[in-house]
Design a protein around this motif. Structure first.
Motif, mmCIF file in Angstrom:
data_model
loop_
_atom_site.group_PDB
_atom_site.id
_atom_site.type_symbol
_atom_site.label_atom_id
_atom_site.label_comp_id
_atom_site.label_asym_id
_atom_site.label_seq_id
_atom_site.Cartn_x
_atom_site.Cartn_y
_atom_site.Cartn_z
ATOM 1 N N THR A 56 43.303 -0.521 75.190
ATOM 2 C CA THR A 56 42.491 -1.354 76.068
ATOM 3 C C THR A 56 41.307 -0.528 76.543
ATOM 4 N N ASP A 57 40.285 -1.190 77.047
ATOM 5 C CA ASP A 57 39.167 -0.468 77.665
ATOM 6 C C ASP A 57 38.500 -1.359 78.693
ATOM 7 N N TRP A 58 37.812 -0.734 79.618
ATOM 8 C CA TRP A 58 37.128 -1.474 80.656
ATOM 9 C C TRP A 58 36.053 -0.585 81.267
ATOM 10 N N THR A 59 35.121 -1.221 81.985
ATOM 11 C CA THR A 59 34.032 -0.502 82.655
ATOM 12 C C THR A 59 34.123 -0.764 84.151
ATOM 13 N N ARG A 60 34.090 0.303 84.926
ATOM 14 C CA ARG A 60 34.163 0.210 86.380
ATOM 15 C C ARG A 60 32.791 -0.152 86.961
ATOM 16 N N PRO A 61 32.758 -0.648 88.204
ATOM 17 C CA PRO A 61 31.467 -1.005 88.816
ATOM 18 C C PRO A 61 30.475 0.157 88.884
ATOM 19 N N ASN A 62 30.998 1.403 88.918
ATOM 20 C CA ASN A 62 30.096 2.565 88.980
ATOM 21 C C ASN A 62 29.586 2.987 87.599
ATOM 22 N N GLY A 63 29.964 2.218 86.557
ATOM 23 C CA GLY A 63 29.474 2.506 85.218
ATOM 24 C C GLY A 63 30.396 3.339 84.359
ATOM 25 N N LEU A 64 31.476 3.902 84.924
ATOM 26 C CA LEU A 64 32.415 4.665 84.114
ATOM 27 C C LEU A 64 33.109 3.738 83.108
ATOM 28 N N HIS A 65 33.110 4.165 81.838
ATOM 29 C CA HIS A 65 33.800 3.401 80.793
ATOM 30 C C HIS A 65 35.104 4.115 80.465
ATOM 31 N N ILE A 66 36.210 3.405 80.568
ATOM 32 C CA ILE A 66 37.541 3.985 80.416
ATOM 33 C C ILE A 66 38.236 3.358 79.213
ATOM 34 N N ARG A 67 38.733 4.221 78.322
ATOM 35 C CA ARG A 67 39.493 3.763 77.155
ATOM 36 C C ARG A 67 40.901 4.355 77.212
ATOM 37 N N LYS A 68 41.881 3.545 76.837
ATOM 38 C CA LYS A 68 43.267 3.991 76.717
ATOM 39 C C LYS A 68 43.602 4.004 75.235
ATOM 40 N N VAL A 69 43.889 5.191 74.676
ATOM 41 C CA VAL A 69 44.077 5.313 73.229
ATOM 42 C C VAL A 69 45.416 5.994 72.911
ATOM 43 N N ARG A 70 45.978 5.648 71.744
ATOM 44 C CA ARG A 70 47.227 6.278 71.297
ATOM 45 C C ARG A 70 46.960 7.704 70.826
ATOM 46 N N VAL A 71 47.870 8.605 71.168
ATOM 47 C CA VAL A 71 47.795 10.002 70.738
ATOM 48 C C VAL A 71 49.193 10.471 70.351
ATOM 49 N N PRO A 72 49.300 11.554 69.575
ATOM 50 C CA PRO A 72 50.626 12.102 69.276
ATOM 51 C C PRO A 72 51.348 12.545 70.537
ATOM 52 N N ILE A 73 52.672 12.543 70.485
ATOM 53 C CA ILE A 73 53.471 13.075 71.589
ATOM 54 C C ILE A 73 53.364 14.593 71.619
ATOM 55 N N GLY A 74 53.374 15.225 70.440
ATOM 56 C CA GLY A 74 53.211 16.685 70.375
ATOM 57 C C GLY A 74 54.231 17.322 69.448
ATOM 58 N N VAL A 75 55.355 17.774 70.004
ATOM 59 C CA VAL A 75 56.438 18.361 69.214
ATOM 60 C C VAL A 75 57.716 17.575 69.500
ATOM 61 N N ILE A 76 58.337 17.074 68.450
ATOM 62 C CA ILE A 76 59.527 16.233 68.584
ATOM 63 C C ILE A 76 60.701 16.917 67.896
ATOM 64 N N GLY A 77 61.814 17.003 68.594
ATOM 65 C CA GLY A 77 63.047 17.507 68.007
ATOM 66 C C GLY A 77 63.943 16.354 67.608
ATOM 67 N N ILE A 78 64.479 16.405 66.399
ATOM 68 C CA ILE A 78 65.397 15.376 65.913
ATOM 69 C C ILE A 78 66.732 16.049 65.616
ATOM 70 N N ILE A 79 67.800 15.590 66.271
ATOM 71 C CA ILE A 79 69.143 16.103 66.017
ATOM 72 C C ILE A 79 69.954 14.973 65.399
ATOM 73 N N PHE A 80 70.487 15.188 64.204
ATOM 74 C CA PHE A 80 71.161 14.101 63.503
ATOM 75 C C PHE A 80 72.387 14.645 62.790
ATOM 76 N N GLU A 81 73.185 13.716 62.252
ATOM 77 C CA GLU A 81 74.457 14.119 61.651
ATOM 78 C C GLU A 81 74.408 13.993 60.127
ATOM 79 N N GLU A 126 55.939 3.909 68.417
ATOM 80 C CA GLU A 126 56.857 4.459 69.415
ATOM 81 C C GLU A 126 56.911 5.985 69.380
ATOM 82 N N LEU A 127 56.291 6.598 68.371
ATOM 83 C CA LEU A 127 56.211 8.059 68.300
ATOM 84 C C LEU A 127 54.874 8.559 68.835
ATOM 85 N N CYS A 128 54.177 7.698 69.543
ATOM 86 C CA CYS A 128 52.900 8.058 70.167
ATOM 87 C C CYS A 128 53.006 7.946 71.685
ATOM 88 N N SER A 129 52.182 8.713 72.353
ATOM 89 C CA SER A 129 51.923 8.534 73.769
ATOM 90 C C SER A 129 50.513 7.939 73.875
#
Length: 422
Positions: A103-128, A406-409
């Motif tokens: 999503t994105d939006w612009t504030r009354p003061n002119g700031l433009h804000i975007r919300k974007v997907r990014v990697p989580i970073g380092v993920i550990g997977i423990i499985f059988e 679901e593997l993104c923040s």
């Protein structure tokens, strides 16, 4: 290895994974897809070596007396190995969620804000025991720009080593940053605890396996955990259900693959249908080899051998050709039973009444709530997500089948033109 040596080795893997995560964010979608194809190609190029490693695991499993179901999960053959490689190729074809604007939006003061997907970073997977988790987890995490540390079970250690080596060699030849995909090469139980406490390097840990493993990780983890516990799944047959449809869905939900988390464990049948539906579904279940644990009304009408149900049956995940059957007075009792005894995984209602279906879907507190469909459809592939990392019964940060998104923040990107705060 001593405990201190195991801890030191895992910490070093975490440090290197963190460095790899910073390199991964620089890759374009095209570069990631090229690397994934190279990984799949290398799996097939190493078919003989991977199957030989799997044969070692299978021989050990036979010696240790593992069940037929466990051995089947462990087994690779040329057809299954091709499916493993094809699953990696399919991840390459999926849209890349990284960088997607939510999503994105612009504030009354002119700031433009975007919300974007990014990697989580380092993920550990423990499985059988499933060696295909090695490739599924690595490819999904890599596509989303996450470095991965994998810790498989002792049952599949040789298979996992061979598959991880193929992913690393094929990927690095195509530009995979070093240490992006790492497999813990030993199976000491202490490695799980050390991994779960490595919050300086791991951003998230995902356990896939039995309840004991999941509880151990949850008890020791210092970072967020995404998990699923039992899959106590239900089908409720409402008073106006199409009975043939209901029987087909019940048999499919229970029998198509009984040893998985989205398989049916309990049917709830409206009391007005007892005399007509129980004989129909009872015969179908008998022909499929299902053992039925039934309440008094179901025992009276099934017309096939069954044993009396106990209170424990209503909360049991059988993972086998065993099914509990309970008669209920209507929608209210069905909803109350599921919310009390279910595991918040997958539940389905069979009805022609859209209003009843909507109420059921609204009030059942489960990750996936079906209407006139098999519980077996709670699956990343069936949802169109490609390979899945698992099915979460948590509510934060992911719920249900976990695909790439679901593997993104996410993070916020703010663009200004010199604004200062007064």
């Amino acid at each position: 290895m001593t405990d201190s040596e195991i801890k030191s080795a895992i910490l070093d893997m975490g440090r290197r994974a963190r460095a790899a995560s910073y390199a991964l964010v620089k890759l374009t979608t095209e570069q990631k897809n090229t690397i994934l194809i190279a990984m799949a190609d290398e799996i097939m190029a190493r078919q003989d070596a991977i199957l030989a490693a799997n044969a070692l695991d299978l021989a050990r499993a036979e010696q240790n007396g593992l069940s037929k179901a466990m051995i089947d999960r462990l087994t690779l053959d040329p057809k299954r190995l091709k499916a493993v490689a094809d699953a990696v190729r399919e991840v390459a074809l999926l849209p890349d969620p990284v960088g997607e604007k939510l999503t994105d939006w612009t504030r009354p003061n002119g700031l433009h804000i975007r919300k974007v997907r990014v990697p989580i970073g380092v993920i550990g997977i423990i499985f059988e025991s499933r060696p295909n988790v090695t490739t599924d987890a690595a490819s999904l995490c890599f596509k989303t720009g996450n470095a991965t540390i994998l810790r498989g079970g002792s049952e599949a250690i040789d298979s996992n080593r061979a598959l991880a080596a193929a992913l690393q060699a094929g990927g690095e030849r195509a530009g995979l940053p070093p240490d992006s995909v790492q497999l813990i090469p030993f199976t000491d139980r202490a490695s799980v605890e050390h991994m779960a406490q490595m919050d300086q390097y791991l951003d998230l840990i995902i356990p896939r396996g039995g309840k004991g493993l999941i509880e151990k990780v949850v008890a020791t983890a210092r970072m967020p955990v995404i998990k699923h516990y039992d899959g106590v799944c239900h089908v409720y047959v409402h008073v106006d259900a199409d009975l043939d449809m209901a029987a087909n869905i019940i048999v499919n939900s229970k029998c198509q693959k009984p040893g998985v988390c989205n398989a049916l464990e309990t049917i709830l049948v409206h009391q007005d249908l007892a005399a007509t539906f129980y004989p129909l579904v009872g015969q179908r279940l008998l022909e499929a080899g299902v053992e039925i644990h039934a309440d008094a009304t179901a025992l009276q009408h099934l017309g096939v051998p069954a044993r009396p149900a106990t209170e424990e049956d209503w909360s049991t995940e059988y993972l086998d050709l065993i099914l509990a059957a309970k008669t209920v007075s209507g929608l209210d009792e069905a909803i109350a039973h599921i919310n009390r005894h279910g595991s918040h995984h997958t539940d389905s209602i069979i009805t022609k009444d859209r209003a009843a279906a909507e109420r059921f879907q609204h009030e059942i507190d489960s990750a996936v709530v079906m209407h006139n469909a098999s519980t077996r459809f709670n699956d990343g592939g069936e949802f169109g997500f490609g390979a899945e990392i698992g099915i979460s019964t948590d509510k934060l940060h992911a719920r249900g089948p976990m695909g790439l998104a679901e593997l993104c923040s996410y993070k916020y990107l703010v663009d200004g033109s010199g604004q200062v705060r007064g």
